[in-house]
Design a protein around this motif. Structure first.
Motif, PDB file in Angstrom:
ATOM      1  N   LEU A 174       0.883  -1.165   0.116  1.00 20.36           N
ATOM      2  CA  LEU A 174      -0.098   0.106  -0.049  1.00 20.36           C
ATOM      3  C   LEU A 174       0.819   1.152   0.076  1.00 20.36           C
ATOM      4  CD1 LEU A 174      -2.997  -0.838   2.327  1.00 20.36           C
ATOM      5  CD2 LEU A 174      -2.999  -0.674  -0.007  1.00 20.36           C
ATOM      6  N   ALA A 175       1.970   1.137   0.626  1.00 20.13           N
ATOM      7  CA  ALA A 175       2.700   2.435   0.914  1.00 20.13           C
ATOM      8  C   ALA A 175       3.571   2.537  -0.610  1.00 20.13           C
ATOM      9  CB  ALA A 175       4.029   2.120   1.852  1.00 20.13           C
ATOM     10  N   ALA A 176       3.844   1.572  -1.329  1.00 25.07           N
ATOM     11  CA  ALA A 176       4.516   1.702  -2.619  1.00 25.07           C
ATOM     12  C   ALA A 176       3.339   2.275  -3.608  1.00 25.07           C
ATOM     13  CB  ALA A 176       4.916   0.265  -3.070  1.00 25.07           C
ATOM     14  N   GLU A 177       2.141   1.721  -3.679  1.00 21.28           N
ATOM     15  CA  GLU A 177       0.976   2.221  -4.381  1.00 21.28           C
ATOM     16  C   GLU A 177       0.684   3.776  -4.072  1.00 21.28           C
ATOM     17  OE1 GLU A 177      -2.476   0.019  -3.499  1.00 21.28           O
ATOM     18  OE2 GLU A 177      -1.859  -1.656  -4.536  1.00 21.28           O
ATOM     19  N   THR A 178       0.766   4.124  -3.043  1.00 17.69           N
ATOM     20  CA  THR A 178       0.704   5.491  -2.528  1.00 17.69           C
ATOM     21  C   THR A 178       1.694   6.270  -2.929  1.00 17.69           C
ATOM     22  OG1 THR A 178      -0.463   4.728  -0.453  1.00 17.69           O
ATOM     23  CG2 THR A 178       0.005   7.053  -0.711  1.00 17.69           C
ATOM     24  N   ALA A 179       2.822   5.883  -2.680  1.00 17.58           N
ATOM     25  CA  ALA A 179       4.308   6.520  -3.435  1.00 17.58           C
ATOM     26  C   ALA A 179       3.929   6.827  -5.001  1.00 17.58           C
ATOM     27  CB  ALA A 179       5.425   5.867  -2.926  1.00 17.58           C
ATOM     28  N   ALA A 180       3.649   5.716  -5.610  1.00 20.01           N
ATOM     29  CA  ALA A 180       3.438   5.829  -6.977  1.00 20.01           C
ATOM     30  C   ALA A 180       2.478   6.684  -7.438  1.00 20.01           C
ATOM     31  CB  ALA A 180       3.458   4.376  -7.418  1.00 20.01           C
ATOM     32  N   LEU A 181       1.436   6.707  -6.703  1.00 20.46           N
ATOM     33  CA  LEU A 181       0.200   7.704  -7.219  1.00 20.46           C
ATOM     34  C   LEU A 181       0.747   9.196  -6.787  1.00 20.46           C
ATOM     35  CD1 LEU A 181      -3.035   5.949  -5.877  1.00 20.46           C
ATOM     36  CD2 LEU A 181      -2.163   6.215  -8.466  1.00 20.46           C
ATOM     37  N   ALA A 182       1.460   9.303  -5.726  1.00 16.69           N
ATOM     38  CA  ALA A 182       1.889  10.915  -5.395  1.00 16.69           C
ATOM     39  C   ALA A 182       2.948  11.274  -6.194  1.00 16.69           C
ATOM     40  CB  ALA A 182       2.392  10.670  -3.785  1.00 16.69           C
ATOM     41  N   ILE A 183       4.012  10.268  -6.577  1.00 15.78           N
ATOM     42  CA  ILE A 183       4.885  10.908  -7.472  1.00 15.78           C
ATOM     43  C   ILE A 183       4.701  10.513  -9.085  1.00 15.78           C
ATOM     44  CG2 ILE A 183       7.554  10.425  -8.141  1.00 15.78           C
ATOM     45  CD1 ILE A 183       7.837   9.445  -5.395  1.00 15.78           C
ATOM     46  N   GLY A 184       4.158   9.413  -9.430  1.00 10.97           N
ATOM     47  CA  GLY A 184       4.056   9.175 -10.900  1.00 10.97           C
ATOM     48  C   GLY A 184       2.698  10.000 -11.245  1.00 10.97           C
ATOM     49  N   GLY A 185       1.758  10.311 -10.549  1.00 12.30           N
ATOM     50  CA  GLY A 185       0.657  10.822 -11.042  1.00 12.30           C
ATOM     51  C   GLY A 185       1.010  12.439 -11.661  1.00 12.30           C
ATOM     52  N   PRO A 186       1.584  13.229 -10.623  1.00 16.58           N
ATOM     53  CA  PRO A 186       1.988  14.546 -11.179  1.00 16.58           C
ATOM     54  C   PRO A 186       2.876  14.545 -12.456  1.00 16.58           C
ATOM     55  CG  PRO A 186       2.250  14.461  -8.759  1.00 16.58           C
ATOM     56  CD  PRO A 186       1.832  13.366  -9.250  1.00 16.58           C
ATOM     57  N   VAL A 187       3.932  13.388 -12.342  1.00 18.89           N
ATOM     58  CA  VAL A 187       4.716  13.457 -13.509  1.00 18.89           C
ATOM     59  C   VAL A 187       3.913  13.242 -14.722  1.00 18.89           C
ATOM     60  CG1 VAL A 187       6.656  12.082 -14.532  1.00 18.89           C
ATOM     61  CG2 VAL A 187       6.820  13.023 -12.140  1.00 18.89           C
ATOM     62  N   ALA A 188       3.254  12.128 -14.859  1.00 20.36           N
ATOM     63  CA  ALA A 188       2.160  11.626 -15.836  1.00 20.36           C
ATOM     64  C   ALA A 188       1.482  12.562 -16.261  1.00 20.36           C
ATOM     65  CB  ALA A 188       1.487  10.375 -15.664  1.00 20.36           C
ATOM     66  N   TYR A 189       0.912  13.504 -15.345  1.00 18.65           N
ATOM     67  CA  TYR A 189       0.061  14.678 -15.977  1.00 18.65           C
ATOM     68  C   TYR A 189       0.927  15.777 -16.515  1.00 18.65           C
ATOM     69  CZ  TYR A 189      -3.063  18.572 -15.129  1.00 18.65           C
ATOM     70  OH  TYR A 189      -3.899  19.917 -15.537  1.00 18.65           O
ATOM     71  N   ALA A 190       1.971  16.020 -16.064  1.00 14.21           N
ATOM     72  CA  ALA A 190       3.041  17.147 -16.631  1.00 14.21           C
ATOM     73  C   ALA A 190       3.522  16.612 -17.946  1.00 14.21           C
ATOM     74  CB  ALA A 190       4.166  17.434 -16.018  1.00 14.21           C
ATOM     75  N   MET A 191       3.555  15.475 -18.393  1.00 17.72           N
ATOM     76  CA  MET A 191       4.272  14.930 -19.674  1.00 17.72           C
ATOM     77  C   MET A 191       3.352  14.420 -20.303  1.00 17.72           C
ATOM     78  SD  MET A 191       7.383  12.985 -18.080  1.00 17.72           S
ATOM     79  CE  MET A 191       8.010  12.624 -19.792  1.00 17.72           C
ATOM     80  N   ALA A 192       1.959  14.083 -20.256  1.00 19.22           N
ATOM     81  CA  ALA A 192       1.035  13.396 -21.157  1.00 19.22           C
ATOM     82  C   ALA A 192       0.412  14.439 -21.783  1.00 19.22           C
ATOM     83  CB  ALA A 192       0.112  12.424 -20.350  1.00 19.22           C
ATOM     84  N   PRO A 193       0.131  14.447 -23.102  1.00 20.30           N
ATOM     85  CA  PRO A 193      -0.784  15.233 -23.833  1.00 20.30           C
ATOM     86  C   PRO A 193      -2.189  15.510 -23.140  1.00 20.30           C
ATOM     87  CG  PRO A 193       0.130  13.561 -25.426  1.00 20.30           C
ATOM     88  CD  PRO A 193       0.300  13.260 -23.940  1.00 20.30           C
ATOM     89  N   TRP A 194      -2.678  16.617 -23.379  1.00 18.98           N
ATOM     90  CA  TRP A 194      -4.129  17.145 -22.748  1.00 18.98           C
ATOM     91  C   TRP A 194      -5.104  16.046 -22.930  1.00 18.98           C
ATOM     92  CZ3 TRP A 194      -8.472  17.570 -25.527  1.00 18.98           C
ATOM     93  CH2 TRP A 194      -8.430  17.686 -26.820  1.00 18.98           C
ATOM     94  N   TRP A 195      -5.118  15.430 -24.058  1.00 17.22           N
ATOM     95  CA  TRP A 195      -6.225  14.566 -24.553  1.00 17.22           C
ATOM     96  C   TRP A 195      -6.072  13.172 -24.020  1.00 17.22           C
ATOM     97  CZ3 TRP A 195      -4.946  10.007 -27.069  1.00 17.22           C
ATOM     98  CH2 TRP A 195      -3.459  10.058 -27.729  1.00 17.22           C
ATOM     99  N   VAL A 196      -4.751  12.771 -23.686  1.00 15.97           N
ATOM    100  CA  VAL A 196      -4.509  11.667 -22.864  1.00 15.97           C
ATOM    101  C   VAL A 196      -4.782  11.518 -21.496  1.00 15.97           C
ATOM    102  CG1 VAL A 196      -2.794   9.788 -22.253  1.00 15.97           C
ATOM    103  CG2 VAL A 196      -2.802  10.861 -24.496  1.00 15.97           C
ATOM    104  N   THR A 197      -4.426  12.748 -20.643  1.00 12.13           N
ATOM    105  CA  THR A 197      -5.047  13.209 -19.634  1.00 12.13           C
ATOM    106  C   THR A 197      -6.600  13.222 -19.413  1.00 12.13           C
ATOM    107  OG1 THR A 197      -3.039  14.477 -19.483  1.00 12.13           O
ATOM    108  CG2 THR A 197      -4.773  14.702 -17.757  1.00 12.13           C
ATOM    109  N   GLY A 198      -7.195  13.933 -20.477  1.00 13.92           N
ATOM    110  CA  GLY A 198      -8.630  13.766 -20.269  1.00 13.92           C
ATOM    111  C   GLY A 198      -9.321  12.577 -20.539  1.00 13.92           C
ATOM    112  N   LEU A 199      -8.933  11.726 -21.324  1.00 15.44           N
ATOM    113  CA  LEU A 199      -9.314  10.144 -21.359  1.00 15.44           C
ATOM    114  C   LEU A 199      -9.017   9.430 -20.004  1.00 15.44           C
ATOM    115  CD1 LEU A 199      -8.526   9.405 -25.237  1.00 15.44           C
ATOM    116  CD2 LEU A 199     -10.641   9.796 -24.253  1.00 15.44           C
TER     117      LEU A 199
END
Length: 720
Positions: A174-199
């Protein structure tokens, strides 16, 4: 019914072609919208029928198979795709459905978004709760409690060590999942195109909303609701007939049998099968048991239709509609297109119980429409008159005994118009005008017959009007006489007028149709009118209509008066038609063909009628056929000076005459006006001007008039 299909040539002479023609005679163009409305009731956009009863497992029983030919083979290409017109209609139908769904959901999109957001939040809490329960291994609590209750410390400690180790491991996950979401989520949001984020966001919200909402509360409601119907099968039919007392499954020779396999009708609106009753049971038995059969089938009586088979008095066709077809409106009249019509072709009248179009050929017939008030009688009669109005070569005469506004707009095209029975704002002397109108029709009939007799056999080989002759010679034009509430003109205060109107109508009824005069008569009181000769002539006029249309009637007597006594023995009782606003315009069309369909008439309200009549007037103006009242002409009345006529029958030296003598001399001298005059009638006509006194002529004293009193009345009128 057995699995073996009956022979095509039934030993009782069953005519398969009669019933299979409904399957084979498929219209050139399929009206998908109408068919769908028939199939789904009020849900005109529904595509799927869901049976309420599942078909039992029975080998060899043919049900719901719509064959296209006598061998039961379906068409290779579906009917809805066969031909360019059908293909276009199918594409249009699909496109309309797609647009309907798109519009339905587009309007509700904001509400969908709000619900999705709410249930996604609920779903998020559900996911977190499930993860926590998974980490805490709460399901082991029951095992440890059982070990404690059993005073088994070894087992309890073992379970405790296992749960601590599992929680530690799952906590790391659970800690790993939380860390992945906390770190990977903002990174993916910043790097992914807007339409991918929207989908991704939309998919996440939809997934959480699906998880969060209750199973019985879908966010998206269907734009098209599936229709539901009660499917019938052989077992249900046998159950219904036995419950209705039309046979017995265990008694010898009392079984109900089937004369054909069950199949869907051509329109797909119901199922039909040929029924053979047990020997000794008759068509009358099944008619009387119609309600019980409907109960046994678990459907409305309006869904059960019985048709007599001419091959045997114990055989008939049972048709069970999926839904009540009589409650589905036939829709607006096709006459709204305002196009020119031809009186020599069928007038569109409505749809029958199976959704088939019903037309009525008006030439050579007279039509009577009868019903209770406010059941659609006037609308049905007016519908046929509107068809005639769109033929610019038909001369229309409208007589409205109830003086309603329903016929006002016919002034645009009608040759003559008569309203009511007493002077009113629309007609200052309706009864006298009616007499002149009927005399004009009678003179026209005589002129037509005289003219036809003068034509050569080359031009008129059969001695009757043809379409070509009616166009070539104006005196051979088709006339239509509309008598709305005609019984009103048999119940006037003046018996002399009653008699003359009754005699003229009887003559027109007897001779008119063959001379191209079409009669449309309607009445809410088709019996018990008049007395003596008037009553006899009324019954003759009523009974001689070739075609009858009966809407809802008050009782069986009225129904028989409209349809005729033989109609009831054939199973047609207009008093048994359903009541209610949804059944207005529903009636039996009797005498137009070998069949007697239950017709739902097309609708043409006042606005529709005005639109159609406006177009009809333009057609008549273009053809140059407007006449009479439509162009402002008034009825030319041949007024008689009764005082002068009476004075003329006194011979030189006669001081007085009996009324009977005066009437006889008037009839001899002026038969065209006084052929049927009586002593009482002439006395009544002069009562306010010439006193009726005792007159002695040749030693006999009777009531009469003195010549001096007649001369005094004439002088008084001159000086007035």
């Amino acid at each position: 019914m057995t699995s073996d299909e009956p022979d095509r040539e039934h030993p009782n002479g069953f005519d398969w072609s009669k019933y299979e023609s409904e399957v084979a005679d498929v219209a050139d163009v399929v009206d998908l919208g109408a068919a769908r409305a028939r199939r789904d009731g009020t849900n005109a956009d529904s595509h799927f029928d869901i049976p309420l009863d599942e078909e039992p497992e029975r080998g060899g029983v043919l049900v719901d198979a719509p064959p296209a030919d006598a061998k039961g083979r379906r068409p290779i290409i579906p009917t809805r795709l066969l031909g360019w017109q059908n293909f276009k209609a199918t594409v249009r139908d699909i496109a309309e459905d797609a647009l309907h769904r798109a519009g339905y959901h587009a309007v509700r999109a904001p509400w969908y978004a709000m619900q999705a957001g709410f249930w996604a939040t609920v779903g998020l809490f559900k996911v977190v709760g499930r993860q926590l329960r998974w980490w805490w291994l709460s399901e082991q609590y029951g095992l440890r409690q059982a070990a404690a209750d059993a005073n088994d410390p070894a087992t309890w400690y073992k379970l405790h060590r296992e749960v601590k180790a599992t929680r530690a491991w799952r906590g790391i996950v659970l800690a790993a999942e939380t860390a992945a979401l906390a770190i990977g989520g903002p990174v993916a949001y910043a790097m992914a195109p807007w339409w991918v984020t929207g989908l991704a966001a939309a998919g996440l919200v939809c997934g959480l909303a699906r998880l969060g909402r209750p199973q019985d509360k879908p966010i998206l409601r269907p734009a098209v609701v599936a229709g539901r119907y009660r499917r019938v099968n052989p077992d249900i039919i046998l159950r219904a007939y036995y419950a209705a007392g039309l046979g017995h499954p265990d008694k010898p020779n009392q079984q109900v049998t089937f004369g054909s396999t069950m199949s869907r009708d051509a329109s797909g609106s119901g199922s039909q099968v040929v029924i053979d009753l047990p020997y000794g049971k008759t068509w009358e038995h099944v008619l009387n048991a119609k309600g019980a059969i409907a109960s046994g089938l678990d459907v409305s009586v309006n869904q059960v239709f019985l048709t007599r088979d001419p091959s045997s008095h114990r055989r008939h066709v049972l048709f069970v509609a999926d839904r009540d077809p009589l409650a589905i409106p036939a829709g607006r009249t096709p006459l709204l297109d305002g196009k020119v019509r031809d009186i020599w072709t069928e007038a569109p009248f409505g749809l029958d119980e199976r959704g088939r179009k019903v037309g009525l050929l008006l030439m050579w017939v007279s039509v009577m429409v009868g019903a209770q008030p406010r059941k659609g009688k006037t609308f049905a009669t007016r519908l046929l008159a509107l068809f005639a109005a769109l033929d610019p070569y038909v001369r229309l005469i409208v007589v409205d005994g109830k003086m309603s506004p329903d016929w006002d707009k016919f002034r645009l095209v009608a040759h003559r118009m008569v309203f009511g029975t007493v002077p009113n704002s629309r007609d200052n002397d309706p009864v006298e005008h009616l007499l002149e109108v009927l005399r004009e029709v009678k003179a026209h009939i005589q002129e037509v017959n005289d003219f036809l007799s003068s034509l050569s056999t080359v031009e008129c080989p059969e001695g009757k009007i043809t379409r070509e002759l009616s166009r070539k010679y104006p005196q051979l034009a088709v006339w239509m006489l509309v008598m709305e509430e005609f019984q009103a003109y048999y119940e006037l205060d003046s018996q002399e007028q009653n008699k003359e109107i009754a005699a003229l109508l009887s003559y027109i009824m007897a001779v008119g149709p063959s001379a191209g005069v079409i009669l449309l008569s309607s009445s809410q009181k088709p019996s018990g009118v008049g007395a003596g000769d008037v009553g006899r002539l009324f019954n003759r006029y009523r009974d001689n209509h070739a075609v009858r249309f009966a809407l809802k009637c008050g009782n069986r007597v009225v129904s028989e008066a409209v349809l005729g006594g033989e109609a009831y023995s054939e199973g047609y009782d207009a008093s048994a038609l359903p009541s209610g606003p949804q059944y207005r315009g529903v009636g039996y069309l009797y005498g137009a063909s070998d069949d007697t369909p239950t017709v739902r008439t097309y609708l043409a309200d006042h606005t529709d009628a005005e639109k159609i009549l406006t177009a009809a007037r333009k057609h008549r103006q273009a053809a140059g056929t407007l006449s009479g009242a439509a162009i402002g002409e008034t009825i030319t009345r041949d007024l008689r000076d009764t005082l002068a006529d009476v004075r003329s029958v006194f011979l030189a030296g006669e001081n007085g005459l009996h009324w009977a003598t005066i009437a006889a001399r008037l009839a001899d001298a002026l038969p065209e006006h006084y052929a049927d005059i009586t002593a009482d009638a002439i006395s009544a006509q002069l009562r306010d001007r010439v006193p009726s006194v005792n007159v002695k002529v040749r030693g006999e004293v009777l009531r009469g008039a003195r010549v001096s009193d007649v001369d005094t009345a004439i002088d008084r009128r001159k000086s007035a």
